[in-house]
Write a protein that holds these residues in place. Structure first.
Motif, short mmCIF file in Angstrom:
data_model
loop_
_atom_site.label_atom_id
_atom_site.label_comp_id
_atom_site.label_asym_id
_atom_site.label_seq_id
_atom_site.Cartn_x
_atom_site.Cartn_y
_atom_site.Cartn_z
N GLY A 1 2.15 2.46 -2.51
CA GLY A 1 1.87 3.15 -3.77
C GLY A 1 2.71 2.70 -4.96
O GLY A 1 2.88 3.47 -5.91
N LYS A 2 3.19 1.46 -4.94
CA LYS A 2 4.03 0.96 -6.04
C LYS A 2 3.27 0.98 -7.37
O LYS A 2 3.74 1.51 -8.36
CB LYS A 2 4.50 -0.48 -5.74
CG LYS A 2 5.32 -0.59 -4.48
CD LYS A 2 5.72 -2.03 -4.19
CE LYS A 2 4.56 -2.89 -3.71
NZ LYS A 2 4.02 -2.50 -2.38
N THR A 3 2.08 0.36 -7.35
CA THR A 3 1.31 0.27 -8.59
C THR A 3 0.81 1.64 -9.02
O THR A 3 0.84 1.97 -10.20
CB THR A 3 0.14 -0.73 -8.42
OG1 THR A 3 0.66 -1.98 -7.96
CG2 THR A 3 -0.58 -0.97 -9.73
N SER A 4 0.40 2.45 -8.04
CA SER A 4 -0.08 3.81 -8.37
C SER A 4 1.03 4.62 -9.04
O SER A 4 0.78 5.36 -10.00
CB SER A 4 -0.51 4.55 -7.11
OG SER A 4 -1.55 3.86 -6.46
N ALA B 1 2.11 9.96 -6.49
CA ALA B 1 1.47 9.25 -7.59
C ALA B 1 0.11 9.87 -7.86
O ALA B 1 -0.42 9.78 -8.96
CB ALA B 1 1.32 7.78 -7.24
N ASP C 1 0.79 -1.25 0.00
CA ASP C 1 0.00 0.00 0.00
C ASP C 1 0.82 1.29 0.00
O ASP C 1 0.25 2.38 0.18
CB ASP C 1 -0.97 0.04 1.20
CG ASP C 1 -2.32 -0.56 0.85
OD1 ASP C 1 -2.49 -0.96 -0.32
OD2 ASP C 1 -3.19 -0.63 1.73
N ASP D 1 1.88 14.43 -1.13
CA ASP D 1 0.72 15.34 -1.12
C ASP D 1 -0.07 15.27 0.18
O ASP D 1 -0.86 16.15 0.50
CB ASP D 1 -0.20 14.98 -2.30
CG ASP D 1 -0.72 13.55 -2.20
OD1 ASP D 1 -1.86 13.35 -1.75
OD2 ASP D 1 0.04 12.61 -2.52
N THR E 1 -1.86 -5.97 -5.62
CA THR E 1 -1.25 -6.56 -6.80
C THR E 1 -1.05 -8.06 -6.58
O THR E 1 -0.48 -8.47 -5.58
CB THR E 1 0.10 -5.88 -7.08
OG1 THR E 1 -0.13 -4.48 -7.19
CG2 THR E 1 0.73 -6.40 -8.36
N LYS F 1 3.51 9.78 -1.73
CA LYS F 1 2.36 10.35 -0.99
C LYS F 1 2.75 11.68 -0.33
O LYS F 1 2.28 12.01 0.76
CB LYS F 1 1.82 9.36 0.05
CG LYS F 1 1.50 7.98 -0.52
CD LYS F 1 0.54 7.18 0.35
CE LYS F 1 0.36 5.77 -0.18
NZ LYS F 1 -0.62 4.97 0.54
P1 GTP Z 1 0.28 -3.54 -3.05
O1 GTP Z 1 0.32 -3.89 -4.52
O2 GTP Z 1 -0.92 -4.07 -2.37
O3 GTP Z 1 1.55 -3.87 -2.33
O4 GTP Z 1 0.13 -1.93 -2.94
P2 GTP Z 1 0.87 -0.83 -3.77
O5 GTP Z 1 2.15 -0.49 -3.11
O6 GTP Z 1 0.87 -1.15 -5.20
O7 GTP Z 1 -0.08 0.44 -3.48
P3 GTP Z 1 -1.21 1.04 -4.45
O8 GTP Z 1 -0.59 1.70 -5.62
O9 GTP Z 1 -2.23 0.02 -4.67
O10 GTP Z 1 -1.73 2.23 -3.50
C1 GTP Z 1 -2.27 2.02 -2.23
C2 GTP Z 1 -3.20 3.15 -1.86
O11 GTP Z 1 -2.47 4.37 -1.71
C3 GTP Z 1 -4.26 3.43 -2.91
O12 GTP Z 1 -5.46 3.73 -2.28
C4 GTP Z 1 -3.72 4.65 -3.64
O13 GTP Z 1 -4.75 5.44 -4.19
C5 GTP Z 1 -3.01 5.40 -2.53
N1 GTP Z 1 -1.91 6.21 -3.03
C6 GTP Z 1 -0.89 5.78 -3.80
N2 GTP Z 1 -0.04 6.80 -4.08
C7 GTP Z 1 -0.55 7.90 -3.48
C8 GTP Z 1 -0.13 9.28 -3.39
O14 GTP Z 1 0.91 9.70 -3.92
N3 GTP Z 1 -0.91 10.10 -2.65
C9 GTP Z 1 -2.02 9.69 -2.03
N4 GTP Z 1 -2.70 10.57 -1.33
N5 GTP Z 1 -2.44 8.42 -2.09
C10 GTP Z 1 -1.73 7.52 -2.80
#
Ligand code: GTP
Ligand code: MG
Length: 370
Positions: free
Chosen positions: A91-94, A224, A89, A190, A113, A188
């Protein structure tokens, strides 16, 4: 490997098991189809049935798939392969979505993911980058343990409102063990609760000293969500890639690594392969781990069919006889016989190894129980 099961021998010769057993009986050997015979006997049988004998050894395998050293003048620049790692969480995928202008997160079950995504991105500056998004570190570890070093650069994503977490530390350890340079993306930014300096000081405890702390690891503040800092991140990656001077020879038989593979209901076994050297083409014959095949189709990261894939290009490969494992190495061979021989040789070697391991434990258990 110096023995083969009767049924397996029949199978490889495409002869009926009963005929092979009968033939063995005529030679005075009373064996059932589930028993093994030595290589010399097998050779006699193979000749008896009018087939050619080819015995494969480790040396033969190495001979066919040996890593030919490329001449410096044959090497061309190749795109860097960047693996995005970090705590769940963060934000890797984001981040990857933002870089690609895509929306993968939105389509994921629970936003988690499940598999490795492999994508190529063209930057405004004209550079091509290959990104791998990891679901966790298991896949990365399994690939490394199988000897496939697929990544050139690790982008460590750390959420600025959460700082360093257990999987962040794991990712750091993986990158260090693999001796892959790291870039820290403090994400994140922001968020009102964002505290990027806490991330930087937390990282110090894990011997990651970022540039802002007078260290050597590039750190970039990004979001992201808003897109802030993305260009800086891409620039940092491009800079790191330049230092690495990544090269490959596109004009040779392809070598690649399996990023992930599954059995698809409609399409059969499908493997996502990262081409590491050479060019993989439709129609190429290959061996990949204990499997082999002939490239029936190549599909790029946009879902388009392509005729070929060069160094650092991730593609889906169709035309496998079975499902390989992440980290398996793909080698293009000259003939199908070679590919098939190597695959079955490896399969047998793996079976023997498992059998030996099984025997050892039973022996140990016997000793323990005695
Ligand atoms: P996994 O694949 O489960 O390990 O997660 P991940 O690291 O890929 O995280 P993902 O991109 O799914 O983001 C997790 C949450 O964080 C989501 O609800 C996104 O919308 C939020 N998020 C990601 N990047 C940002 C950011 O830069 N700012 C904010 N405010 N929220 C973010
Ligand atoms: Mg994700």
């Amino acid at each position: 490997p110096e023995a083969i099961m009767v049924s397996e021998l029949a199978n490889r010769m495409a002869e009926r098991v009963g005929d092979v057993v009968k033939s063995l009986m005529q030679m005075g050997m009373m064996v059932t189809q589930n028993e093994t015979i030595d290589a010399d006997t097998a050779e006699l049988i193979i000749e008896e049935f009018g087939h050619n004998v080819t015995r494969v050894s480790d040396a033969d395998v190495e001979d066919v798939i040996k890593e030919v050293e490329d001449k410096p003048e044959d090497l061309e620049q190749r795109p860097p392969v960047i693996t995005i790692m970090g705590h769940v969480d963060h934000g890797k995928t984001s981040l990857l979505d933002a870089i690609r202008n895509a929306k993968v997160v939105a389509g994921e079950a629970g936003g988690i993911t499940q598999h490795i995504g492999a994508y190529q991105v063209k930057t405004d500056a004209g550079a091509t980058l290959t990104f791998l998004d990891t679901p966790g570190h298991a896949a990365f570890t399994s690939m490394r343990s199988r000897g496939a070093q697929v990544t050139d650069i690790v982008v460590l994503v750390v959420a600025a409102d959460d700082a360093v977490m257990p999987q962040t530390v794991e990712a750091i350890n993986h990158a260090k063990a693999a001796k892959v340079p790291m870039i820290v993306a403090i994400n994140k930014i922001d968020k009102p609760a964002a505290n990027p300096d806490k991330v930087r000081t937390d990282l110090l405890q894990h011997e990651v000293i970022v540039e802002k702390m007078s260290g050597e690891v590039q750190d970039v503040e990004v979001s992201a969500m808003t897109g802030q800092g993305l260009d800086d991140l891409l620039e940092a990656i491009a800079l790191q890639a330049e230092i690495l001077e990544l090269k490959a020879n596109p004009n040779r038989a392809a070598v690649g690594a399996v990023i992930e593979a599954q059995l698809d209901v409609g399409r059969g076994p499908v493997a996502t392969v990262l081409v590491q050297n050479g060019t993989l083409r439709q129609g190429d014959i290959f061996v990949v781990g204990e499997q082999y095949g002939k490239v029936r189709a190549l599909i790029d990261d946009q879902g388009n069919r392509v005729k070929e894939a060069g160094p650092s290009v991730p593609v889906e490969v169709l035309g496998l006889n079975g499902t390989p494992e992440a980290g398996d190495v793909l080698n293009v061979t000259e003939t199908e016989a070679q590919a098939r021989e190597i695959a079955s040789y490896r399969e047998q070697a793996a079976k023997d190894k498992r059998a030996a391991a099984g025997a050892a434990t039973t022996l140990e258990q016997l000793m323990a129980n005695a």
